[in-house]
Design an enzyme around this catalytic site. Structure first.
Site, short mmCIF file in Angstrom:
data_model
loop_
_atom_site.label_atom_id
_atom_site.label_comp_id
_atom_site.label_asym_id
_atom_site.label_seq_id
_atom_site.Cartn_x
_atom_site.Cartn_y
_atom_site.Cartn_z
N ARG A 89 2.45 4.14 -4.85
CA ARG A 89 2.38 5.48 -4.35
C ARG A 89 2.67 6.33 -5.67
O ARG A 89 2.56 7.71 -5.37
CB ARG A 89 2.76 5.72 -3.21
CG ARG A 89 2.25 5.37 -1.81
CD ARG A 89 0.95 5.85 -1.52
NE ARG A 89 0.05 5.07 -0.97
CZ ARG A 89 -1.16 5.42 -0.26
NH1 ARG A 89 -1.58 6.59 -0.55
NH2 ARG A 89 -1.90 4.58 0.34
N SER A 96 3.78 8.61 3.09
CA SER A 96 4.60 7.63 3.13
C SER A 96 4.40 6.89 4.40
O SER A 96 3.90 7.11 5.42
CB SER A 96 6.15 8.16 3.03
OG SER A 96 6.43 9.15 4.09
N ASP A 111 4.31 -0.04 13.32
CA ASP A 111 3.97 1.32 12.31
C ASP A 111 2.54 0.54 11.78
O ASP A 111 2.39 -0.08 10.97
CB ASP A 111 4.75 1.47 11.21
CG ASP A 111 4.38 2.61 10.33
OD1 ASP A 111 3.45 3.44 10.72
OD2 ASP A 111 4.83 2.61 9.28
N ARG A 118 8.28 -9.71 9.59
CA ARG A 118 7.90 -9.96 8.09
C ARG A 118 8.50 -9.09 7.01
O ARG A 118 9.13 -9.55 6.24
CB ARG A 118 6.33 -9.90 7.97
CG ARG A 118 5.69 -10.43 6.62
CD ARG A 118 4.56 -9.54 6.45
NE ARG A 118 4.55 -7.97 6.53
CZ ARG A 118 4.89 -7.36 5.43
NH1 ARG A 118 5.32 -7.74 4.40
NH2 ARG A 118 4.90 -5.87 5.74
N SER A 172 0.94 -0.98 0.02
CA SER A 172 -0.08 -0.13 0.10
C SER A 172 0.98 1.29 -0.03
O SER A 172 0.27 2.38 -0.30
CB SER A 172 -0.98 0.02 1.10
OG SER A 172 -0.28 0.08 2.54
N HIS A 173 2.04 1.20 0.46
CA HIS A 173 2.99 2.30 0.68
C HIS A 173 4.32 2.00 -0.27
O HIS A 173 5.05 2.63 -0.07
CB HIS A 173 3.14 2.92 2.11
CG HIS A 173 2.04 3.45 2.44
ND1 HIS A 173 0.88 2.55 2.76
CD2 HIS A 173 1.47 4.74 2.54
CE1 HIS A 173 0.09 3.22 3.29
NE2 HIS A 173 0.36 4.62 3.13
N ALA A 200 -1.58 2.11 11.06
CA ALA A 200 -2.93 2.87 10.63
C ALA A 200 -3.51 2.98 11.97
O ALA A 200 -3.71 1.74 12.81
CB ALA A 200 -3.67 2.94 9.54
N GLU A 216 -4.92 -0.09 1.42
CA GLU A 216 -5.25 -1.28 1.14
C GLU A 216 -6.62 -1.53 0.79
O GLU A 216 -6.69 -2.58 -0.19
CB GLU A 216 -5.37 -2.12 2.64
CG GLU A 216 -4.16 -2.25 3.57
CD GLU A 216 -3.14 -3.18 2.80
OE1 GLU A 216 -3.47 -3.92 2.00
OE2 GLU A 216 -1.92 -2.91 2.89
P1 NDP Z 1 -0.48 -3.42 8.99
O1 NDP Z 1 -1.89 -3.95 9.51
O2 NDP Z 1 -0.27 -4.08 7.86
O3 NDP Z 1 0.60 -3.72 10.00
C1 NDP Z 1 1.06 -2.95 11.18
C2 NDP Z 1 2.08 -3.22 12.14
O4 NDP Z 1 1.63 -4.37 12.83
C3 NDP Z 1 3.60 -3.65 11.04
O5 NDP Z 1 4.40 -3.15 12.10
C4 NDP Z 1 3.36 -5.19 11.14
O6 NDP Z 1 4.82 -5.74 10.93
C5 NDP Z 1 2.74 -5.43 12.30
N1 NDP Z 1 2.23 -6.73 12.28
C6 NDP Z 1 1.17 -7.17 11.45
N2 NDP Z 1 0.76 -8.56 11.87
C7 NDP Z 1 1.23 -8.98 12.79
C8 NDP Z 1 1.68 -10.08 13.68
N3 NDP Z 1 0.81 -10.95 13.49
N4 NDP Z 1 2.24 -10.20 14.73
C9 NDP Z 1 3.14 -8.80 15.02
N5 NDP Z 1 3.33 -7.84 14.25
C10 NDP Z 1 2.34 -7.88 13.17
O7 NDP Z 1 -0.36 -1.78 8.49
P2 NDP Z 1 -1.61 -0.51 8.06
O8 NDP Z 1 -2.35 -1.06 7.19
O9 NDP Z 1 -2.37 -0.28 9.62
O10 NDP Z 1 -0.45 0.09 8.03
C11 NDP Z 1 0.40 0.26 6.58
C12 NDP Z 1 1.38 1.31 6.67
O11 NDP Z 1 0.48 2.37 6.09
C13 NDP Z 1 1.98 1.80 7.66
O12 NDP Z 1 3.54 1.54 7.37
C14 NDP Z 1 1.66 3.29 7.83
O13 NDP Z 1 2.75 4.20 8.09
C15 NDP Z 1 1.12 3.54 6.59
N6 NDP Z 1 0.17 4.64 6.54
C16 NDP Z 1 0.51 5.91 6.33
C17 NDP Z 1 -0.15 6.94 6.26
C18 NDP Z 1 0.02 8.55 5.87
O14 NDP Z 1 -0.71 9.27 6.16
N7 NDP Z 1 1.48 8.77 5.75
C19 NDP Z 1 -1.51 6.75 6.50
C20 NDP Z 1 -2.22 5.42 6.97
C21 NDP Z 1 -1.13 4.33 6.77
P3 NDP Z 1 5.05 -6.36 9.48
O15 NDP Z 1 5.14 -5.40 8.78
O16 NDP Z 1 6.53 -7.19 9.62
O17 NDP Z 1 3.81 -7.40 9.34
O1 PYC Z 2 -2.98 4.23 2.95
O2 PYC Z 2 -4.47 5.37 4.62
C1 PYC Z 2 -3.48 5.55 3.88
C2 PYC Z 2 -2.64 6.75 3.62
C3 PYC Z 2 -3.06 7.93 3.88
C4 PYC Z 2 -2.24 8.71 3.53
C5 PYC Z 2 -1.16 8.09 2.95
N1 PYC Z 2 -1.52 6.72 3.13
#
Ligand code: NDP
Ligand code: PYC
Length: 341
Positions: A55, A125, A181, A312, A50-51, A183, A191
């Site tokens: 993007r 990001s 990290d 992962r 997703s990132h 959301a 996603e």
């Molecule tokens: P995920 O739900 O995919 O994962 C979130 C975190 O949980 C990761 O660190 C992941 O590690 C960890 N994780 C997932 N499954 C497990 C598990 N079974 N056991 C332990 N740890 C686990 O993330 P989101 O979809 O919520 O967010 C994805 C990305 O989107 C983030 O990097 C966030 O910064 C970005 N984002 C950016 C935004 C912006 O405005 N700039 C807005 C929203 C999101 P691993 O990666 O190793 O699986």
């Molecule tokens: O995936 O939620 C998201 C997001 C918002 C801004 C950047 N990424």
């Protein structure tokens, strides 16, 4: 161009060069293009789709809107012993972070704790990149940012909060840092966008449609409201991020960013808060013993058969550097089309 139904394998160098050229050809100078290309390729090689390079499409749309500066020179201001402010001057956040991070590290080591306020940046990001980089310099760090209003507060049905990510990293001796990290919505909006591109249904509990009814349809979710994770708990954390990375920094909240966007659907414009903590300074000298105790906690997590967050990702990174990485064929074609010659 390639067969859209077949993934394309790219080396890290090829992925970087393609991303860099797309950004450069759409109006970024070399510095911004390099920083943003590094960020999307990092997402891709860590299999954070997703990132990752997906993007680039948003970056190009944002550049073509004429609102984002591809040549912005961030202004760094040392405002207090524990605070550095960086005005991104309407550029993407990556160069602003790069400009502010050295002062943040120095201040954290001097004061024990210090904050970096990034203002007036276009932001898209993943935050793990920044906290991981800081932890590799020996500090613990947290980062948070609003986005565009897409998430309803728990108990509500209308978009108010952003997907508001929160990231944390803890430095470890001779090991990858402990990093999480996520959301504060059930999942990142990216996603849902990826599910919509593939016509895939969403799991239950991710979103409501524009009438406030639960939906599994990604298009209806994009037009309705996403839901916070953990009901009132994620909702409160999301509100905290709005306040700390919004009014505290003197910058926009997610509903304000969306108003400023005014239907252009480009990257959100707002601030970001990064806080760094220096373990050695907290320990009044060497934090070696404290690091050893921290390792006990992490060992106990893994000892129960659980995995550490980012495990992962780190495994994906090793695989990508060895074998190259797979990019969706349809996405590859769109990225190629975004190149301006
Ligand atoms: P995920 O739900 O995919 O994962 C979130 C975190 O949980 C990761 O660190 C992941 O590690 C960890 N994780 C997932 N499954 C497990 C598990 N079974 N056991 C332990 N740890 C686990 O993330 P989101 O979809 O919520 O967010 C994805 C990305 O989107 C983030 O990097 C966030 O910064 C970005 N984002 C950016 C935004 C912006 O405005 N700039 C807005 C929203 C999101 P691993 O990666 O190793 O699986
Ligand atoms: O995936 O939620 C998201 C997001 C918002 C801004 C950047 N990424």
């Amino acid at each position: 161009m390639t067969n859209p139904s077949q993934p394309v394998r790219l080396s890290i160098a090829e992925a970087y060069q393609l991303s860099y050229e797309v950004l450069l050809s759409n109006g970024m100078n070399a510095r911004h293009a390099a920083a943003v290309a590094k960020s999307v390729v990092a997402g891709q090689h860590d299999e954070c789709h997703s990132h990752g390079m997906y993007r680039l499409l948003l970056c190009v749309k944002s550049m073509r809107s004429g609102r984002v500066s591809g040549e912005a020179v961030p202004e760094v201001r040392d405002v207090a012993p524990g605070l550095v402010r960086v005005d991104a001057r309407s550029g993407f956040s990556q160069v602003a972070f790069d400009e502010g991070a050295p002062a943040l590290l120095r201040k954290a080591r001097e004061c024990g704790v210090a904050a970096l306020s990034i203002n007036n940046c276009y932001h898209f990001s993943a935050l793990w990149q920044e906290v991981e980089a800081l932890a590799e310099q020996g500090v613990a760090a947290i980062a948070m940012t609003p986005s565009h209003a897409n998430v309803a507060p728990a108990g509500g049905t209308k978009p108010l909060f952003g997907t508001n990510p929160f990231a944390f990293a803890w430095p470890r001796r001779a090991k990858h840092p402990f990093v999480f990290d996520f959301a504060t919505s059930v999942a990142a909006r990216g996603e849902i966008e990826l599910a919509a591109r593939k016509d895939q249904q969403l799991p239950d509990g991710w979103a409501v449609d524009c009438n406030g009814n639960p939906t599994n349809d990604p298009q209806a979710a994009l037009g309705g409201a996403m839901l916070p994770f953990g009901e009132h708990k994620g909702s409160a954390l999301s509100a905290m991020i709005e306040l700390l990375a919004g009014p505290l920094l003197g910058d926009l909240m997610s509903f304000e960013s969306l108003q400023v966007d005014n239907g252009n659907e480009i990257a959100p414009l707002h601030g970001e808060l990064v806080i760094a903590f220096a373990p050695d300074t907290f320990a009044g000298g060497s934090a070696d013993g404290n690091y050893e105790r921290a390792e006990l906690l992490l060992d106990h997590i893994v000892g129960q058969g659980a995995r550490l967050p980012s495990q992962r990702r780190f495994a994906a990174r090793i695989r990508s550097f060895k074998e190259g990485m797979l990019l969706d064929g349809a996405l590859y074609n769109e990225i190629i089309c975004a190149l301006r010659v």
